[in-house]
Write a protein that holds these residues in place. Sequence first.
Motif, PDB file in Angstrom:
ATOM      1  N   ILE A   7       0.819  -1.218   0.000  1.00  0.00           N
ATOM      2  CA  ILE A   7       0.000   0.000   0.000  1.00  0.00           C
ATOM      3  C   ILE A   7       0.853   1.268   0.000  1.00  0.00           C
ATOM      4  N   PRO A   8       1.842   1.408   0.891  1.00  0.00           N
ATOM      5  CA  PRO A   8       2.635   2.640   0.842  1.00  0.00           C
ATOM      6  C   PRO A   8       3.426   2.793  -0.453  1.00  0.00           C
ATOM      7  N   LEU A   9       3.925   1.683  -0.978  1.00  0.00           N
ATOM      8  CA  LEU A   9       4.658   1.760  -2.248  1.00  0.00           C
ATOM      9  C   LEU A   9       3.744   2.198  -3.380  1.00  0.00           C
ATOM     10  N   ARG A  10       2.521   1.685  -3.377  1.00  0.00           N
ATOM     11  CA  ARG A  10       1.559   2.042  -4.424  1.00  0.00           C
ATOM     12  C   ARG A  10       1.153   3.510  -4.309  1.00  0.00           C
ATOM     13  N   ILE A  11       0.928   3.984  -3.086  1.00  0.00           N
ATOM     14  CA  ILE A  11       0.596   5.401  -2.898  1.00  0.00           C
ATOM     15  C   ILE A  11       1.750   6.274  -3.387  1.00  0.00           C
ATOM     16  N   ALA A  12       2.968   5.921  -3.005  1.00  0.00           N
ATOM     17  CA  ALA A  12       4.142   6.702  -3.428  1.00  0.00           C
ATOM     18  C   ALA A  12       4.296   6.677  -4.945  1.00  0.00           C
ATOM     19  N   GLU A  13       4.050   5.525  -5.546  1.00  0.00           N
ATOM     20  CA  GLU A  13       4.143   5.402  -7.006  1.00  0.00           C
ATOM     21  C   GLU A  13       3.125   6.307  -7.686  1.00  0.00           C
ATOM     22  N   LEU A  14       1.887   6.295  -7.199  1.00  0.00           N
ATOM     23  CA  LEU A  14       0.851   7.134  -7.794  1.00  0.00           C
ATOM     24  C   LEU A  14       1.140   8.625  -7.580  1.00  0.00           C
ATOM     25  N   GLN A  27      -4.528  17.522   0.931  1.00  0.00           N
ATOM     26  CA  GLN A  27      -5.569  18.474   0.532  1.00  0.00           C
ATOM     27  C   GLN A  27      -6.697  17.765  -0.215  1.00  0.00           C
ATOM     28  N   LEU A  28      -6.338  16.886  -1.118  1.00  0.00           N
ATOM     29  CA  LEU A  28      -7.331  16.217  -1.955  1.00  0.00           C
ATOM     30  C   LEU A  28      -8.156  15.189  -1.192  1.00  0.00           C
ATOM     31  N   THR A  29      -7.571  14.603  -0.166  1.00  0.00           N
ATOM     32  CA  THR A  29      -8.243  13.523   0.552  1.00  0.00           C
ATOM     33  C   THR A  29      -8.896  13.958   1.859  1.00  0.00           C
ATOM     34  N   GLY A  30      -8.408  15.039   2.433  1.00  0.00           N
ATOM     35  CA  GLY A  30      -8.872  15.431   3.755  1.00  0.00           C
ATOM     36  C   GLY A  30      -8.214  14.622   4.867  1.00  0.00           C
ATOM     37  N   ILE A  31      -7.193  13.847   4.506  1.00  0.00           N
ATOM     38  CA  ILE A  31      -6.415  13.074   5.476  1.00  0.00           C
ATOM     39  C   ILE A  31      -5.224  13.931   5.862  1.00  0.00           C
ATOM     40  N   THR A  32      -4.892  13.989   7.140  1.00  0.00           N
ATOM     41  CA  THR A  32      -3.777  14.831   7.568  1.00  0.00           C
ATOM     42  C   THR A  32      -2.456  14.344   6.980  1.00  0.00           C
ATOM     43  N   GLN A  33      -1.525  15.280   6.850  1.00  0.00           N
ATOM     44  CA  GLN A  33      -0.190  14.912   6.371  1.00  0.00           C
ATOM     45  C   GLN A  33       0.478  13.912   7.313  1.00  0.00           C
ATOM     46  N   THR A  34       0.217  14.070   8.595  1.00  0.00           N
ATOM     47  CA  THR A  34       0.781  13.146   9.586  1.00  0.00           C
ATOM     48  C   THR A  34       0.258  11.731   9.345  1.00  0.00           C
ATOM     49  N   ALA A  35      -1.045  11.616   9.159  1.00  0.00           N
ATOM     50  CA  ALA A  35      -1.640  10.293   8.913  1.00  0.00           C
ATOM     51  C   ALA A  35      -1.106   9.694   7.616  1.00  0.00           C
ATOM     52  N   LEU A  36      -1.003  10.510   6.574  1.00  0.00           N
ATOM     53  CA  LEU A  36      -0.440  10.014   5.317  1.00  0.00           C
ATOM     54  C   LEU A  36       1.012   9.592   5.493  1.00  0.00           C
ATOM     55  N   GLY A  37       1.774  10.387   6.243  1.00  0.00           N
ATOM     56  CA  GLY A  37       3.166  10.048   6.509  1.00  0.00           C
ATOM     57  C   GLY A  37       3.285   8.721   7.239  1.00  0.00           C
ATOM     58  N   ASN A  38       2.391   8.498   8.207  1.00  0.00           N
ATOM     59  CA  ASN A  38       2.396   7.233   8.932  1.00  0.00           C
ATOM     60  C   ASN A  38       2.083   6.061   8.011  1.00  0.00           C
ATOM     61  N   MET A  39       1.171   6.274   7.064  1.00  0.00           N
ATOM     62  CA  MET A  39       0.867   5.216   6.089  1.00  0.00           C
ATOM     63  C   MET A  39       2.077   4.946   5.202  1.00  0.00           C
ATOM     64  N   LEU A  40       2.691   6.015   4.716  1.00  0.00           N
ATOM     65  CA  LEU A  40       3.830   5.869   3.807  1.00  0.00           C
ATOM     66  C   LEU A  40       5.049   5.268   4.504  1.00  0.00           C
ATOM     67  N   ASN A  41       5.168   5.500   5.804  1.00  0.00           N
ATOM     68  CA  ASN A  41       6.290   4.951   6.575  1.00  0.00           C
ATOM     69  C   ASN A  41       5.958   3.607   7.221  1.00  0.00           C
ATOM     70  N   GLN A  42       4.832   3.043   6.829  1.00  0.00           N
ATOM     71  CA  GLN A  42       4.382   1.734   7.315  1.00  0.00           C
ATOM     72  C   GLN A  42       4.158   1.697   8.822  1.00  0.00           C
ATOM     73  N   LYS A  43       3.804   2.843   9.385  1.00  0.00           N
ATOM     74  CA  LYS A  43       3.484   2.890  10.820  1.00  0.00           C
ATOM     75  C   LYS A  43       2.005   2.629  11.056  1.00  0.00           C
ATOM     76  N   SER A  44       1.197   2.797  10.016  1.00  0.00           N
ATOM     77  CA  SER A  44      -0.229   2.509  10.124  1.00  0.00           C
ATOM     78  C   SER A  44      -0.757   2.110   8.751  1.00  0.00           C
TER      79      SER A  44
END
Length: 81
Positions: A7-14, A27-44
């Motif tokens: 999932i994080p690799l696919r998000i980063a690729e897109l 901005q586009l999703t309404g998800i905080t940058q922190t939450a997105l960062g946690n997803m991208l760093n495989q913390k959540s």
Amino acid sequence: MCVEEYIPLRIAELCRKRGYTKYRLAQLTGITQTALGNMLNQKSMPTMANLEKICDAFEITIAQFLSDDEIQQIKNIFKKH
């Protein structure tokens, strides 16, 4: 590859393909940058609702987001939660 890696690799690729920064995706999703960062760093892992928001931001379906091999594995993980 496990879902937690996919999932994080696919998000980063897109993001790279669309030229989106983490800020722009937030901005586009309404998800905080922190939450997105946690997803991208495989913390959540994203919830199904957040995964839908991410797909909407990229103007793709969840099926397009997932490769064929990952679909069943993802479904199994979301059933557990």
